[in-house]
Scaffold this motif. Structure first.
Motif, short mmCIF file in Angstrom:
data_model
loop_
_atom_site.label_atom_id
_atom_site.label_comp_id
_atom_site.label_asym_id
_atom_site.label_seq_id
_atom_site.Cartn_x
_atom_site.Cartn_y
_atom_site.Cartn_z
N PRO A 36 0.83 -1.23 0.00
CA PRO A 36 0.00 0.00 0.00
C PRO A 36 0.85 1.27 0.00
CG PRO A 36 -0.79 -1.55 1.65
CD PRO A 36 0.51 -2.08 1.16
N HIS A 40 0.53 4.16 -2.83
CA HIS A 40 0.15 5.53 -2.45
C HIS A 40 1.26 6.54 -2.70
CE1 HIS A 40 -3.21 3.35 -0.62
NE2 HIS A 40 -3.87 4.47 -0.85
N VAL A 43 0.60 7.07 -6.54
CA VAL A 43 -0.65 7.70 -6.99
C VAL A 43 -0.93 9.01 -6.26
CG1 VAL A 43 -3.14 7.37 -7.22
CG2 VAL A 43 -1.61 5.48 -7.66
N PHE A 44 -0.62 9.05 -4.96
CA PHE A 44 -0.89 10.28 -4.19
C PHE A 44 0.35 11.16 -4.11
CE2 PHE A 44 -2.61 12.30 -0.14
CZ PHE A 44 -3.62 12.98 -0.80
N ILE A 47 1.70 11.37 -8.65
CA ILE A 47 0.78 11.93 -9.66
C ILE A 47 -0.08 13.05 -9.08
CG2 ILE A 47 -1.05 11.39 -11.32
CD1 ILE A 47 -0.07 8.51 -11.31
N THR A 48 -0.73 12.78 -7.95
CA THR A 48 -1.67 13.77 -7.41
C THR A 48 -0.94 15.02 -6.93
OG1 THR A 48 -3.25 12.05 -6.84
CG2 THR A 48 -3.47 14.12 -5.67
N ILE A 51 -0.01 17.09 -9.86
CA ILE A 51 -1.20 17.80 -10.36
C ILE A 51 -1.49 19.01 -9.47
CG2 ILE A 51 -3.71 17.64 -10.61
CD1 ILE A 51 -3.25 14.71 -11.49
N PHE A 52 -1.45 18.83 -8.15
CA PHE A 52 -1.72 19.94 -7.24
C PHE A 52 -0.77 21.11 -7.54
CE2 PHE A 52 -3.68 17.50 -3.34
CZ PHE A 52 -4.70 17.08 -4.16
N ARG A 88 1.89 7.24 6.93
CA ARG A 88 1.35 5.94 6.52
C ARG A 88 2.45 5.05 5.96
NH1 ARG A 88 -3.23 5.66 2.32
NH2 ARG A 88 -3.13 3.46 2.82
N SER A 110 -2.94 9.77 10.05
CA SER A 110 -2.55 9.82 8.65
C SER A 110 -3.77 9.95 7.75
CB SER A 110 -1.76 8.55 8.29
OG SER A 110 -1.67 8.41 6.91
N ALA A 111 -4.82 9.19 8.05
CA ALA A 111 -6.06 9.27 7.24
C ALA A 111 -6.63 10.68 7.29
CB ALA A 111 -7.08 8.25 7.77
N GLN A 114 -4.42 13.16 5.20
CA GLN A 114 -4.54 13.01 3.75
C GLN A 114 -5.88 13.54 3.25
OE1 GLN A 114 -2.45 9.23 2.12
NE2 GLN A 114 -2.95 8.78 4.23
N PHE A 115 -6.94 13.25 3.99
CA PHE A 115 -8.25 13.77 3.59
C PHE A 115 -8.27 15.30 3.68
CE2 PHE A 115 -12.71 14.90 4.65
CZ PHE A 115 -13.26 14.59 3.42
N GLY A 118 -6.76 16.96 0.67
CA GLY A 118 -7.69 17.02 -0.47
C GLY A 118 -8.69 18.14 -0.31
N PHE A 121 -7.02 21.48 -0.93
CA PHE A 121 -6.77 21.68 -2.36
C PHE A 121 -8.06 22.13 -3.07
CE2 PHE A 121 -7.30 19.75 -6.58
CZ PHE A 121 -6.38 20.51 -7.29
N LEU B 16 -12.37 13.37 -6.16
CA LEU B 16 -11.15 13.34 -5.31
C LEU B 16 -11.56 13.29 -3.84
CD1 LEU B 16 -8.02 13.72 -4.87
CD2 LEU B 16 -8.49 16.17 -4.79
N LEU B 17 -12.51 14.15 -3.48
CA LEU B 17 -12.94 14.18 -2.07
C LEU B 17 -13.62 12.87 -1.67
CD1 LEU B 17 -14.27 17.83 -1.67
CD2 LEU B 17 -12.05 16.89 -1.03
N LEU B 20 -10.94 10.12 -1.47
CA LEU B 20 -10.10 10.26 -0.27
C LEU B 20 -10.87 9.91 0.98
CD1 LEU B 20 -8.09 13.56 -0.97
CD2 LEU B 20 -7.23 11.23 -1.00
N ALA B 24 -9.79 7.19 3.55
CA ALA B 24 -9.55 7.52 4.96
C ALA B 24 -10.29 6.53 5.87
CB ALA B 24 -10.00 8.95 5.25
N LEU B 27 -8.38 3.29 5.88
CA LEU B 27 -7.13 3.39 6.66
C LEU B 27 -7.43 3.39 8.16
CD1 LEU B 27 -4.12 3.54 6.15
CD2 LEU B 27 -4.28 6.03 6.10
N TRP B 53 -11.28 10.97 -10.58
CA TRP B 53 -10.35 12.07 -10.34
C TRP B 53 -9.32 12.17 -11.46
CZ3 TRP B 53 -8.28 16.41 -8.99
CH2 TRP B 53 -6.94 16.56 -8.64
#
Lengths: 132, 134
Positions: A36, A40, A43-44, A47-48, A51-52, A88, A110-111, A114-115, A118, A121, B16-17, B20, B24, B27, B53
């Motif tokens: 995992p 992550h 992808v996070f 890539i993500t 993009i940000f 994570r 961590s969860a 990360q949320f 997002g 952003f 995306l939201l 995620l 979350a 996790l 996304w």
């Protein structure tokens, strides 16, 4: 290119390299607890995050006074994304190998981080996505 | 930015939201072992973040920035790409019902493929060298 964009893109590149190295470790039979983190980071983290950074740089201006919205919000987003991801990546393999309260709650933090990244952003970019 | 790109990109931000949020919850479940059924969100986590996304954001930005035509509709047949937007998002949302209706996954995927094909049809001729007046 603004400082936040440069920082996001360079951190994304570091995540790419870390993920690819982790991919080699997985090929050598590292335990699946790392898988995992590998996905992550790619992808996070790569890539993500890339993009940000590009969105913050190139999307239509928010206003003349604040062309890129709130830079402070952008930095909070950067911190939340990378702290959450780092946490994570370090803790998830531990939790997979030997579950315990410390690593369990670290994953909860961590969860949330990360949320939150997002959400920050989207808050900072939503109004910059508009018709000309 | 054209209206269709605004819809693509804003929809991608919503996914995306959602993606995620599902991630979350998964996790948290990994950390605290509260409710194993949370793992049923895993396919949605992947679908929302990859198709909703990443792919959709790429489609919205591509529709905005690839070379335009000089005559008539500057971005070609927008109707076809609007249909692609509708089919792609219908596919993701229908696919999200797979937990209750397993057949929804197949229907959703077919809708996504049709959306993808329409996007390619609508964009194909715009992938060209930037020339004046063409």
């Amino acid at each position: 290119m603004p400082l936040l964009t440069r920082t996001l893109i360079k951190t994304a590149m570091v995540c790419l390299i870390l993920a690819l190295i982790l991919g080699i470790a997985l090929a050598f039979g590292a335990t699946n607890g790392f898988f995992p983190a590998y996905i992550h980071l790619l992808v996070f983290g790569w890539i993500t995050q890339l993009i940000f950074g590009v969105v913050f740089w190139m999307f239509p201006k928010y206003s003349l006074e604040k062309p890129r919205g709130s830079e402070a919000l952008g930095w909070w987003m950067y911190a939340a994304l990378n702290l959450g991801l780092l946490l994570r990546a370090l803790v998830e393999p531990l939790q997979a190998a030997r579950p315990n309260a410390f690593s369990g709650w670290a994953l909860v933090v961590s969860a949330a981080l990360q949320f939150t990244a997002g959400v920050l952003f989207v808050l900072n970019s939503w109004k910059r996505v508009r018709e000309k | 930015m054209p209206r269709l790109s605004v819809w693509f990109i804003r929809a991608s931000m919503l996914y995306l939201l959602l993606g995620l949020f599902c991630g979350a919850l998964i996790l948290i479940e990994k950390g605290l072992f509260i409710y194993a059924a949370i793992w049923n969100l895993f396919p949605l986590h992947v679908e929302f973040l990859l198709i909703g996304w990443l792919f959709q954001l790429a489609m919205g930005v591509a529709f905005w920035i690839v070379p335009r035509f000089g005559k008539g509709f500057s971005r070609g047949s927008e109707g076809v790409v609007w249909a692609s937007f509708v089919l792609l998002n219908a596919g993701i949302l229908i696919g999200a019902l797979q937990f209750w209706f397993p057949v929804a996954l197949l229907i959703g995927r077919i809708s996504e493929v049709c959306g993808g094909i329409l996007f390619v049809i609508g964009s194909w001729r715009r992938i060209k060298p930037q020339t004046k007046g063409k």
